[in-house]
Design a protein around this motif. Structure first.
Motif, PDB file in Angstrom:
ATOM      1  N   GLU A 261       9.626   6.747 105.531  1.00  0.00           N
ATOM      2  CA  GLU A 261      10.428   7.045 104.338  1.00  0.00           C
ATOM      3  C   GLU A 261      11.936   6.943 104.557  1.00  0.00           C
ATOM      4  OE1 GLU A 261       9.149   7.541 101.370  1.00  0.00           O
ATOM      5  OE2 GLU A 261       7.098   7.466 102.119  1.00  0.00           O
ATOM      6  N   GLU A 262      12.402   7.284 105.787  1.00  0.00           N
ATOM      7  CA  GLU A 262      13.837   7.281 106.060  1.00  0.00           C
ATOM      8  C   GLU A 262      14.068   7.044 107.548  1.00  0.00           C
ATOM      9  OE1 GLU A 262      15.645  11.105 105.341  1.00  0.00           O
ATOM     10  OE2 GLU A 262      13.937  12.141 106.186  1.00  0.00           O
ATOM     11  N   ALA A 263      15.255   6.586 107.892  1.00  0.00           N
ATOM     12  CA  ALA A 263      15.582   6.302 109.288  1.00  0.00           C
ATOM     13  C   ALA A 263      15.609   7.593 110.099  1.00  0.00           C
ATOM     14  CB  ALA A 263      16.930   5.588 109.372  1.00  0.00           C
ATOM     15  N   VAL A 264      14.845   7.620 111.199  1.00  0.00           N
ATOM     16  CA  VAL A 264      14.797   8.779 112.086  1.00  0.00           C
ATOM     17  C   VAL A 264      14.744   8.305 113.531  1.00  0.00           C
ATOM     18  CG1 VAL A 264      13.669  10.322 110.408  1.00  0.00           C
ATOM     19  CG2 VAL A 264      12.266   8.923 111.920  1.00  0.00           C
ATOM     20  N   GLY A 265      15.077   9.220 114.425  1.00  0.00           N
ATOM     21  CA  GLY A 265      14.944   8.957 115.840  1.00  0.00           C
ATOM     22  C   GLY A 265      16.271   8.859 116.552  1.00  0.00           C
ATOM     23  N   GLU A 266      16.250   9.309 117.789  1.00  0.00           N
ATOM     24  CA  GLU A 266      17.386   9.196 118.695  1.00  0.00           C
ATOM     25  C   GLU A 266      16.816   8.910 120.066  1.00  0.00           C
ATOM     26  OE1 GLU A 266      19.886  12.624 118.716  1.00  0.00           O
ATOM     27  OE2 GLU A 266      20.060  12.669 116.546  1.00  0.00           O
ATOM     28  N   GLY A 267      17.617   8.375 120.917  1.00  0.00           N
ATOM     29  CA  GLY A 267      17.112   8.109 122.255  1.00  0.00           C
ATOM     30  C   GLY A 267      16.398   6.779 122.316  1.00  0.00           C
ATOM     31  N   ARG A 268      15.188   6.772 122.886  1.00  0.00           N
ATOM     32  CA  ARG A 268      14.467   5.522 123.143  1.00  0.00           C
ATOM     33  C   ARG A 268      13.637   5.017 121.973  1.00  0.00           C
ATOM     34  NH1 ARG A 268      11.261   4.710 128.047  1.00  0.00           N
ATOM     35  NH2 ARG A 268       9.686   5.642 126.751  1.00  0.00           N
ATOM     36  N   ILE A 269      13.482   5.815 120.912  1.00  0.00           N
ATOM     37  CA  ILE A 269      12.592   5.425 119.812  1.00  0.00           C
ATOM     38  C   ILE A 269      13.256   5.716 118.472  1.00  0.00           C
ATOM     39  CG2 ILE A 269      10.346   5.844 118.724  1.00  0.00           C
ATOM     40  CD1 ILE A 269       9.445   6.738 121.601  1.00  0.00           C
ATOM     41  N   GLU A 270      13.254   4.705 117.613  1.00  0.00           N
ATOM     42  CA  GLU A 270      13.763   4.847 116.251  1.00  0.00           C
ATOM     43  C   GLU A 270      12.758   4.220 115.295  1.00  0.00           C
ATOM     44  OE1 GLU A 270      17.547   2.878 116.246  1.00  0.00           O
ATOM     45  OE2 GLU A 270      18.420   4.314 117.649  1.00  0.00           O
ATOM     46  N   VAL A 271      12.555   4.866 114.162  1.00  0.00           N
ATOM     47  CA  VAL A 271      11.625   4.368 113.141  1.00  0.00           C
ATOM     48  C   VAL A 271      12.348   4.437 111.800  1.00  0.00           C
ATOM     49  CG1 VAL A 271       9.349   4.648 112.068  1.00  0.00           C
ATOM     50  CG2 VAL A 271       9.689   5.331 114.464  1.00  0.00           C
ATOM     51  N   SER A 272      12.203   3.368 110.999  1.00  0.00           N
ATOM     52  CA  SER A 272      12.862   3.365 109.694  1.00  0.00           C
ATOM     53  C   SER A 272      12.166   2.381 108.768  1.00  0.00           C
ATOM     54  CB  SER A 272      14.341   2.969 109.843  1.00  0.00           C
ATOM     55  OG  SER A 272      14.450   1.652 110.326  1.00  0.00           O
ATOM     56  N   PRO A 273      12.368   2.570 107.464  1.00  0.00           N
ATOM     57  CA  PRO A 273      11.907   1.537 106.539  1.00  0.00           C
ATOM     58  C   PRO A 273      12.702   0.257 106.831  1.00  0.00           C
ATOM     59  CG  PRO A 273      12.543   3.542 105.368  1.00  0.00           C
ATOM     60  CD  PRO A 273      12.985   3.696 106.777  1.00  0.00           C
ATOM     61  N   HIS A 274      12.088  -0.890 106.626  1.00  0.00           N
ATOM     62  CA  HIS A 274      12.793  -2.156 106.817  1.00  0.00           C
ATOM     63  C   HIS A 274      13.947  -2.210 105.831  1.00  0.00           C
ATOM     64  CE1 HIS A 274      13.463  -6.529 106.687  1.00  0.00           C
ATOM     65  NE2 HIS A 274      13.055  -6.496 107.952  1.00  0.00           N
ATOM     66  N   TYR A 275      15.072  -2.766 106.247  1.00  0.00           N
ATOM     67  CA  TYR A 275      16.278  -2.758 105.417  1.00  0.00           C
ATOM     68  C   TYR A 275      16.190  -3.677 104.204  1.00  0.00           C
ATOM     69  CZ  TYR A 275      17.345  -6.918 108.186  1.00  0.00           C
ATOM     70  OH  TYR A 275      17.280  -8.144 108.799  1.00  0.00           O
ATOM     71  N   ILE A 276      15.225  -4.615 104.186  1.00  0.00           N
ATOM     72  CA  ILE A 276      15.084  -5.516 103.032  1.00  0.00           C
ATOM     73  C   ILE A 276      13.708  -5.391 102.389  1.00  0.00           C
ATOM     74  CG2 ILE A 276      15.001  -7.930 102.289  1.00  0.00           C
ATOM     75  CD1 ILE A 276      17.077  -8.552 104.442  1.00  0.00           C
ATOM     76  N   ASP A 277      12.669  -5.429 103.202  1.00  0.00           N
ATOM     77  CA  ASP A 277      11.290  -5.487 102.699  1.00  0.00           C
ATOM     78  C   ASP A 277      10.643  -4.105 102.712  1.00  0.00           C
ATOM     79  OD1 ASP A 277       8.609  -5.967 102.158  1.00  0.00           O
ATOM     80  OD2 ASP A 277       8.511  -7.760 103.420  1.00  0.00           O
ATOM     81  N   PRO A 278      10.391  -3.508 101.549  1.00  0.00           N
ATOM     82  CA  PRO A 278       9.804  -2.163 101.507  1.00  0.00           C
ATOM     83  C   PRO A 278       8.359  -2.106 102.013  1.00  0.00           C
ATOM     84  CG  PRO A 278       9.922  -3.085  99.301  1.00  0.00           C
ATOM     85  CD  PRO A 278      10.625  -4.056 100.207  1.00  0.00           C
ATOM     86  N   ASP A 279       7.738  -3.264 102.233  1.00  0.00           N
ATOM     87  CA  ASP A 279       6.369  -3.294 102.753  1.00  0.00           C
ATOM     88  C   ASP A 279       6.327  -3.262 104.279  1.00  0.00           C
ATOM     89  OD1 ASP A 279       5.294  -3.380 100.197  1.00  0.00           O
ATOM     90  OD2 ASP A 279       5.334  -5.568 100.134  1.00  0.00           O
ATOM     91  N   LEU A 280       7.496  -3.176 104.913  1.00  0.00           N
ATOM     92  CA  LEU A 280       7.568  -3.158 106.378  1.00  0.00           C
ATOM     93  C   LEU A 280       8.247  -1.886 106.882  1.00  0.00           C
ATOM     94  CD1 LEU A 280       8.715  -6.839 107.115  1.00  0.00           C
ATOM     95  CD2 LEU A 280       6.397  -5.890 107.277  1.00  0.00           C
ATOM     96  N   VAL A 281       7.901  -1.533 108.117  1.00  0.00           N
ATOM     97  CA  VAL A 281       8.537  -0.429 108.836  1.00  0.00           C
ATOM     98  C   VAL A 281       9.135  -1.026 110.104  1.00  0.00           C
ATOM     99  CG1 VAL A 281       8.133   1.749 110.057  1.00  0.00           C
ATOM    100  CG2 VAL A 281       6.906   1.268 107.932  1.00  0.00           C
ATOM    101  N   THR A 282      10.349  -0.622 110.431  1.00  0.00           N
ATOM    102  CA  THR A 282      11.011  -1.084 111.640  1.00  0.00           C
ATOM    103  C   THR A 282      10.799  -0.068 112.754  1.00  0.00           C
ATOM    104  OG1 THR A 282      12.697  -2.224 110.340  1.00  0.00           O
ATOM    105  CG2 THR A 282      13.234  -1.765 112.644  1.00  0.00           C
TER     106      THR A 282
END
Length: 137
Positions: free
Chosen positions: A63-84
């Motif tokens: 749902e939103e960009a989270v994470g610090e350190g070695r791992i970060e997870v976020s919605p894709h900045y263009i495609d809502p069907d992807l997770v980064t």
């Protein structure tokens, strides 16, 4: 304390490599006896890498960009069907894109076994203390 059965969820998914192009078949794993964490196994050129991180981080990162350190997870900045997914290993960052449906499916499968709000009830503190004390000797 109520006895719980232990279960494992293994969830294969295809990750798209942001920098190099191409795809990698990876696996998310969740074990009910480790109720707060998930593991992502990534086959990299340097060999397989395993990342263990908070299940909440993965669930929130859809749902939103989270994470610090070695791992970060976020919605894709263009495609809502992807997770980064951004992982730091072997001295550099690796960026992958996963289908949101795959990530949501994995999270849902883990929540069927242990809802996010019930994870603390699955934690066996007596066993954890015993393990910590045994390691201190």
């Amino acid at each position: 304390m109520m006895a719980h059965r232990d279960h494992t969820v293994c969830w294969p998914l295809t990750l798209h490599l942001a920098d190099e192009g191409g795809t990698r078949t990876s696996t998310f794993r969740y074990r009910t006896w480790e109720p707060f964490s998930v593991t992502l196994t990534l086959p990299l050129d340097e060999g397989a890498a395993e990342f263990e991180f908070a299940r909440d981080l993965l669930a929130d990162g859809v749902e939103e960009a989270v994470g610090e350190g070695r791992i970060e997870v976020s919605p894709h900045y263009i495609d809502p069907d992807l997770v980064t997914l951004r992982m730091f290993t072997a001295g550099r960052w690796h960026e992958f894109y996963a289908r949101r449906d795959d990530v949501d499916g994995f999270i849902d499968a883990t929540c069927e076994l242990v809802p996010l709000c019930k994870a603390a009830e699955r934690l066996d503190l007596d066993a954890l203390v015993h393990q910590l004390l045994a390691g201190a000797r």
